[in-house]
Design a protein around this motif. Structure first.
Motif, mmCIF file in Angstrom:
data_model
loop_
_atom_site.group_PDB
_atom_site.id
_atom_site.type_symbol
_atom_site.label_atom_id
_atom_site.label_comp_id
_atom_site.label_asym_id
_atom_site.label_seq_id
_atom_site.Cartn_x
_atom_site.Cartn_y
_atom_site.Cartn_z
ATOM 1 N N LEU A 241 1.053 -0.979 -0.107
ATOM 2 C CA LEU A 241 0.250 0.195 0.389
ATOM 3 C C LEU A 241 0.489 0.862 0.427
ATOM 4 C CD1 LEU A 241 -2.461 1.214 0.419
ATOM 5 C CD2 LEU A 241 -1.855 1.196 2.768
ATOM 6 N N VAL A 242 0.682 2.302 -1.086
ATOM 7 C CA VAL A 242 1.442 3.238 -0.966
ATOM 8 C C VAL A 242 0.265 4.634 -0.279
ATOM 9 C CG1 VAL A 242 2.472 5.156 -2.265
ATOM 10 C CG2 VAL A 242 2.881 2.669 -2.690
ATOM 11 N N ALA A 243 0.507 5.237 0.341
ATOM 12 C CA ALA A 243 -0.609 5.485 1.532
ATOM 13 C C ALA A 243 0.159 7.403 1.652
ATOM 14 C CB ALA A 243 -0.993 5.844 2.631
ATOM 15 N N GLY A 244 1.948 7.275 1.384
ATOM 16 C CA GLY A 244 2.257 8.475 2.029
ATOM 17 C C GLY A 244 2.437 9.041 -0.426
ATOM 18 N N ASP A 245 3.570 9.790 0.773
ATOM 19 C CA ASP A 245 3.903 10.436 -0.570
ATOM 20 C C ASP A 245 5.051 10.331 -1.454
ATOM 21 O OD1 ASP A 245 5.194 12.553 -2.557
ATOM 22 O OD2 ASP A 245 5.416 14.212 -1.067
ATOM 23 N N VAL A 246 5.271 8.949 -2.699
ATOM 24 C CA VAL A 246 6.962 8.815 -3.152
ATOM 25 C C VAL A 246 7.151 9.716 -4.172
ATOM 26 C CG1 VAL A 246 7.883 6.905 -3.839
ATOM 27 C CG2 VAL A 246 5.786 6.701 -1.805
ATOM 28 N N ASP A 247 8.202 9.874 -4.490
ATOM 29 C CA ASP A 247 8.134 11.013 -5.941
ATOM 30 C C ASP A 247 8.542 9.572 -6.993
ATOM 31 O OD1 ASP A 247 10.563 9.643 -5.195
ATOM 32 O OD2 ASP A 247 11.460 11.891 -5.690
ATOM 33 N N ALA A 248 8.869 10.056 -8.001
ATOM 34 C CA ALA A 248 9.058 9.068 -9.455
ATOM 35 C C ALA A 248 10.531 9.295 -9.601
ATOM 36 C CB ALA A 248 8.585 10.511 -10.747
ATOM 37 N N ALA A 249 11.514 9.079 -8.391
ATOM 38 C CA ALA A 249 12.483 9.075 -9.119
ATOM 39 C C ALA A 249 12.894 7.575 -7.928
ATOM 40 C CB ALA A 249 13.374 10.157 -8.113
ATOM 41 N N THR A 250 11.704 7.630 -7.312
ATOM 42 C CA THR A 250 11.925 6.551 -5.902
ATOM 43 C C THR A 250 11.286 4.756 -6.648
ATOM 44 O OG1 THR A 250 11.487 7.364 -4.097
ATOM 45 C CG2 THR A 250 10.772 5.052 -4.069
ATOM 46 N N GLU A 251 12.133 4.271 -6.491
ATOM 47 C CA GLU A 251 11.836 2.484 -7.124
ATOM 48 C C GLU A 251 10.705 1.603 -5.752
ATOM 49 O OE1 GLU A 251 13.896 -0.963 -9.897
ATOM 50 O OE2 GLU A 251 14.307 0.202 -8.796
ATOM 51 N N LEU A 252 9.508 1.561 -5.902
ATOM 52 C CA LEU A 252 9.859 0.310 -4.434
ATOM 53 C C LEU A 252 9.106 -0.949 -5.270
ATOM 54 C CD1 LEU A 252 6.204 2.305 -3.281
ATOM 55 C CD2 LEU A 252 9.242 2.357 -2.659
ATOM 56 N N VAL A 253 9.993 -1.914 -4.949
ATOM 57 C CA VAL A 253 9.703 -3.566 -5.456
ATOM 58 C C VAL A 253 9.259 -4.582 -4.264
ATOM 59 C CG1 VAL A 253 11.625 -5.444 -6.258
ATOM 60 C CG2 VAL A 253 12.052 -3.013 -6.441
ATOM 61 N N GLY A 254 8.362 -5.169 -5.013
ATOM 62 C CA GLY A 254 7.842 -6.176 -4.425
ATOM 63 C C GLY A 254 6.734 -5.734 -3.056
ATOM 64 N N ARG A 255 6.745 -6.207 -1.759
ATOM 65 C CA ARG A 255 5.432 -5.985 -0.629
ATOM 66 C C ARG A 255 6.227 -4.797 -0.060
ATOM 67 N NH1 ARG A 255 1.597 -9.248 0.719
ATOM 68 N NH2 ARG A 255 1.818 -11.651 -1.245
ATOM 69 N N VAL A 256 5.252 -3.779 -0.184
ATOM 70 C CA VAL A 256 5.603 -1.958 0.316
ATOM 71 C C VAL A 256 4.597 -1.569 0.556
ATOM 72 C CG1 VAL A 256 7.480 -0.096 0.118
ATOM 73 C CG2 VAL A 256 7.951 -1.884 -1.886
ATOM 74 N N ARG A 257 4.806 -1.063 2.416
ATOM 75 C CA ARG A 257 3.772 -0.475 2.217
ATOM 76 C C ARG A 257 4.259 1.405 3.168
ATOM 77 N NH1 ARG A 257 -1.632 -2.553 3.957
ATOM 78 N NH2 ARG A 257 -2.649 -1.493 4.947
ATOM 79 N N ILE A 258 3.766 1.525 2.348
ATOM 80 C CA ILE A 258 4.126 3.308 2.984
ATOM 81 C C ILE A 258 2.389 3.894 3.376
ATOM 82 C CG2 ILE A 258 4.825 5.690 2.028
ATOM 83 C CD1 ILE A 258 6.724 2.953 1.360
ATOM 84 N N ALA A 259 2.806 4.331 4.733
ATOM 85 C CA ALA A 259 1.960 4.512 5.994
ATOM 86 C C ALA A 259 1.357 6.422 5.525
ATOM 87 C CB ALA A 259 2.070 4.797 7.032
ATOM 88 N N ALA A 260 0.644 6.334 5.496
ATOM 89 C CA ALA A 260 0.288 7.985 5.716
ATOM 90 C C ALA A 260 1.265 9.296 6.429
ATOM 91 C CB ALA A 260 -1.559 8.310 5.339
ATOM 92 N N GLY A 261 1.394 9.481 5.529
ATOM 93 C CA GLY A 261 1.742 10.439 5.973
ATOM 94 C C GLY A 261 3.835 11.031 5.846
ATOM 95 N N ALA A 262 3.788 9.230 5.563
ATOM 96 C CA ALA A 262 6.122 9.187 4.853
ATOM 97 C C ALA A 262 6.042 10.134 3.737
ATOM 98 C CB ALA A 262 5.688 8.463 4.753
#
Length: 353
Positions: A241-262
């Motif tokens: 789940l990506v509920a936080g702010d992740v920019d285009a320069a970031t790579e997420l691979v597999g099961r990643v959970r980013i909480a709101a406000g991160a």
């Protein structure tokens, strides 16, 4: 049926972390171990819970009150000193009344919960039903001797020559018969009233003591290695789940959970990983098997297979692995070929040559 959750221990094997915090509140996959226990109790359709507390009572009360997911009727039961599991039953006598109850150690982590154990008990209602697990090296545990029907015929604590490979997990179900047993026993050589002695008393009186074998993962999270292992197992089932702010320069691979406000900037995160609310990660490689709690700051660093507790910062560190980092810790690089340390009592430190 009620539940009795034991959260009064001092956590000596997790020091220095537990000098200032309850061991039951150390997180696995960003949720305190105690909350995993309370979820298992709720999943077994038990609503009334007595939580036995000691010197960290205020911290445990505050943590439970602040979490909306804990929807149970909780009574806190002060225990002056942790004088054994059977002593906890004596202390909780007024709360338990004449009800059947589950007793669950608040620092145990079970994958799969306790619903099978409770169901087995409800079908036959023996005097006691123990949760057991099979261990290749059972000598370091309480070992149960079973008959062909799975009934418990004897219990030994850390025997030199185990009579089987079924060890006692920290979950039990009792009828009120246990109250006579805990009153009948005397303290062990440790000065504690042992629940294994109370169970053996029941067996010697001819009571029906049965067992359920837990086929899934189980860990007593009393030391750092076991806590990190439990964290790894818990993260394997995390839902991305990506509920936080992740920019285009970031790579997420597999099961990643980013909480709101991160906030995550210019990083590579390889799951399974969980990142707590209001945490900022910049220019990092994170994971796999890492849990970073809320309000942390991680910058220009690499971290893997670790747990970071709330409010900590890690800046400019080449690589951190298999580590447990406490609350409000600051980790920064040292000058070349030097180490600058401020360490509390009972710390263990590993340094590169």
């Amino acid at each position: 049926m009620k539940a009795l959750v034991l959260a009064g221990g001092t956590g000596t094997r997790l020091r220095p972390l537990t000098h200032s915090s309850a061991k039951q509140l150390v997180p696995i996959a960003n949720r305190p171990v105690l909350f995993h226990v309370l979820r298992d109790v709720a999943d077994a359709d038990i609503k009334e819970v007595g939580v036995v507390v000691g010197g960290t009572a205020d911290e445990i009360r505050a943590a439970v009150a602040a979490d909306d997911s804990v929807n149970l009727d909780i009574t806190y039961i002060p225990q002056g000193e942790p004088l054994g599991l059977a002593h906890a039953v004596l202390t909780a006598r007024d709360f338990l009344g004449d009800d059947d109850f589950v007793m669950y150690l608040g620092d145990n982590y079970l994958r799969g919960g306790i619903t099978d154990l409770v169901a087995d008990f409800r079908r036959a209602r023996p005097a006691a039903q123990l949760l057991l697990a099979r261990e290749d090296d059972p000598a370091g545990f309480g070992v149960a001797e079973l008959d062909a029907a799975g009934r418990v015929r004897g219990l030994e604590e850390k025997p030199a020559a185990p009579k089987g490979d079924h060890v006692v997990v920290g979950v039990y179900v009792f009828t009120p018969a246990v109250h006579e047993a805990v009153r009948a026993i005397v303290p062990s050589w440790r000065g504690e009233l042992e629940i294994t002695h109370a169970l053996q008393w029941l067996i010697d009186q001819g009571a029906d003591v049965r067992s359920t074998t837990h086929a899934g993962y189980w860990k007593d999270t009393g030391n750092v290695a076991d806590l990190l292992d439990a964290n790894r197992v818990a993260l394997e089932s995390v839902e991305p789940l990506v509920a936080g702010d992740v920019d285009a320069a970031t790579e997420l691979v597999g099961r990643v959970r980013i909480a709101a406000g991160a906030v995550v900037r210019g990083s590579r995160i390889v799951g399974p990983v969980v990142v707590g609310a209001d945490t900022v990660i910049t220019g990092c490689r994170v994971g796999p098997y890492t849990a970073i709690a809320e309000r942390c700051h991680v910058e220009d660093s690499e971290i893997e297979s670790s747990i970071v507790l709330p409010g900590s910062s890690i800046t400019g560190v080449g690589r951190i692995e298999a580590s447990l980092i406490g609350r409000h810790v600051e980790v920064t690089p040292a000058a070349p070929a030097t180490h600058r340390l401020v360490l509390g009592d009972h710390c263990k430190v590993q340094l590169s040559p």
